[in-house]
Write a protein that holds these residues in place. Structure first.
Motif, PDB file in Angstrom:
ATOM      1  N   GLN A  29       5.682   8.174  12.035  1.00 15.67           N
ATOM      2  CA  GLN A  29       6.226   6.820  12.116  1.00 15.67           C
ATOM      3  C   GLN A  29       7.515   6.653  11.313  1.00 15.67           C
ATOM      4  N   ARG A  76       0.850  -1.194   0.000  1.00 12.62           N
ATOM      5  CA  ARG A  76       0.000   0.000   0.000  1.00 12.62           C
ATOM      6  C   ARG A  76       0.882   1.238   0.000  1.00 12.62           C
ATOM      7  N   VAL A  80       2.053   4.554   1.102  1.00 12.51           N
ATOM      8  CA  VAL A  80       1.819   5.323   2.321  1.00 12.51           C
ATOM      9  C   VAL A  80       2.516   6.678   2.291  1.00 12.51           C
ATOM     10  N   HIS A  90       0.588   9.536   4.205  1.00 10.86           N
ATOM     11  CA  HIS A  90      -0.781   9.236   4.634  1.00 10.86           C
ATOM     12  C   HIS A  90      -0.942   9.651   6.096  1.00 10.86           C
ATOM     13  N   PRO A  91      -2.040  10.315   6.437  1.00 11.44           N
ATOM     14  CA  PRO A  91      -2.223  10.802   7.815  1.00 11.44           C
ATOM     15  C   PRO A  91      -2.038   9.730   8.891  1.00 11.44           C
ATOM     16  N   GLN A  92      -2.474   8.502   8.627  1.00 15.80           N
ATOM     17  CA  GLN A  92      -2.329   7.441   9.627  1.00 15.80           C
ATOM     18  C   GLN A  92      -0.884   6.979   9.783  1.00 15.80           C
ATOM     19  N   MET A  93      -0.014   7.355   8.846  1.00 23.76           N
ATOM     20  CA  MET A  93       1.391   6.936   8.889  1.00 23.76           C
ATOM     21  C   MET A  93       2.322   8.053   9.362  1.00 23.76           C
ATOM     22  N   GLN A  94       1.790   9.245   9.561  1.00 28.35           N
ATOM     23  CA  GLN A  94       2.624  10.354   9.997  1.00 28.35           C
ATOM     24  C   GLN A  94       3.148  10.105  11.397  1.00 28.35           C
TER      25      GLN A  94
END
Length: 133
Positions: free
Chosen positions: A51, A18, A20, A45-49
């Protein structure tokens, strides 16, 4: 993106097949600026910021830029003054603030925000260690 694909750099970060994150930059032209990559855009991607994806993308960009011919000596970007997280990341990576473009960015509500031009000298600069993303 088109200019980045024609003579610059365009890279993606993937997790479990995916996309990201993505980063791209291009030589600004004319030839006297062939040592520069600019018009840099990075998106995570906001959910991966938070990290390490952005750091990994920048490391890959710098590694790729170091192999380009003619050699890349400088990477440029601008960041909105209100984007404190991005400014912190860029400074941690070695980018230096080089000014302020007052009221350059128009926000959806009609207000404006300053843009902060930043530069990174690729030659002879050791990159900070990055975490695996």
């Amino acid at each position: 993106m088109e200019r980045a694909c024609r003579g610059g750099v365009s890279l993606g970060a993937f997790r479990d097949d995916r996309l990201v994150g993505e980063i791209h930059a291009a030589r600004p032209g004319p030839r006297q600026f062939d040592h520069v990559l600019g018009d840099l855009t990075i998106a995570v991607h906001p959910q991966m910021q938070g990290q390490g994806v952005g750091s990994v993308l920048f490391a890959a960009l710098f590694d790729t830029a170091a192999l380009m011919t003619p050699a890349i000596a400088r990477v440029e970007l601008t960041a909105r003054s209100g984007n404190a997280g991005a400014l912190r990341l860029y400074e941690r990576l070695g980018f230096v603030r080089e000014g302020r473009l007052a009221g350059r960015v128009r926000l959806p509500d009609g207000t404006t925000e300053d843009d902060i031009p930043m530069g990174f000298k690729l030659e002879g600069h050791a990159l900070p260690p990055i975490a695996d993303a």
